[in-house]
Enzyme design. Structure first.
Site, short mmCIF file in Angstrom:
data_model
loop_
_atom_site.label_atom_id
_atom_site.label_comp_id
_atom_site.label_asym_id
_atom_site.label_seq_id
_atom_site.Cartn_x
_atom_site.Cartn_y
_atom_site.Cartn_z
NE ARG A 61 45.79 37.25 -3.38
CZ ARG A 61 45.04 36.23 -3.77
NH1 ARG A 61 43.78 36.17 -3.42
NH2 ARG A 61 45.56 35.27 -4.50
NE ARG A 92 47.90 34.91 -10.81
CZ ARG A 92 47.09 35.50 -9.93
NH1 ARG A 92 47.47 36.61 -9.30
NH2 ARG A 92 45.91 35.00 -9.69
CE LYS A 119 39.25 30.82 -11.66
NZ LYS A 119 39.91 32.08 -11.99
NE ARG A 144 45.54 26.95 -11.96
CZ ARG A 144 45.05 28.17 -11.79
NH1 ARG A 144 44.85 28.95 -12.81
NH2 ARG A 144 44.77 28.59 -10.58
NE ARG A 196 36.21 42.13 -12.63
CZ ARG A 196 35.42 41.18 -13.08
NH1 ARG A 196 35.65 39.92 -12.78
NH2 ARG A 196 34.38 41.48 -13.85
#
Length: 188
Positions: free
Chosen positions: A135, A146, A15, A90, A125
């Site tokens: 991260r 998630r 995105k 969301r 990914r």
């Protein structure tokens, strides 16, 4: 030309990459709830600390907090000529809230781009991105959580926007360039 857009897709669907190109093509600003939250986390605000705790567990920040951030941002006047919302809405409650805020501003969405990707590819990914970008919020258990939360809360938006006649479904499994070509063709 479509100028008031939302981009949907699972975490890691691309995105952010595609949002940047869309904004350049249409000369519109983007607003990313993720970027807004990261700024709050970097600043060490109370909201930022709470968001960091939730995100590190793979949970979503409550609707009330996100919606307040979005409403304040939209009402700054920066988005009169259009925008691309990345990471919002969301869920259906947020979608209804966004519809109402836009209605109050005398406008509405033009289109919703959905990047449809294979979720197992997304796990790969995100693990690769976590390694490259160091991260801490992208461990495999957190990623899978998630994606589960995404499936439960966000996927109903695809139906909602399809029924509203706003959905542009894009195969997000190809190369960045292939995905971009498909999006650009749909926005003309």
């Amino acid at each position: 030309m479509k100028k008031r857009l939302v981009i949907l897709g699972a975490p890691g669907a691309g995105k952010g990459t595609q949002a940047h190109q869309i904004c350049e093509l249409l000369d519109i600003p983007t607003f990313s709830t993720g970027a807004m939250l990261r700024a709050q986390m970097q600043a060490g605000t109370e909201l930022g600390n709470k968001a960091k705790e939730l995100i590190n567990r793979g949970e979503l920040v409550p609707d009330s907090v996100i919606s307040a951030l979005v409403e304040a941002e939209l009402k700054t006047g920066r988005y009169r000529g259009g925008f691309l919302a990345d990471g919002y809405p969301r869920n259906l409650e947020q979608a209804h809230f966004l519809d109402q805020v836009l209605k109050d501003m005398g406008t509405q969405l033009d289109a919703v781009i959905n990047l449809d990707v294979n979720l197992e590819d997304v796990v790969g990914r995100l693990l690769k991105r976590a390694e490259i970008e160091h991260r801490s919020d992208d461990t495999e258990p957190v990623i899978r959580r998630r994606l589960q939360v995404y499936h439960e809360q966000t996927e109903p938006l695809v139906r909602y926007y399809r029924e509203a006649g706003l959905l542009i479904n894009i195969d997000g499994n190809g190369s960045i360039e292939q995905v971009w070509e498909n999006i650009a063709a749909q926005l003309q």
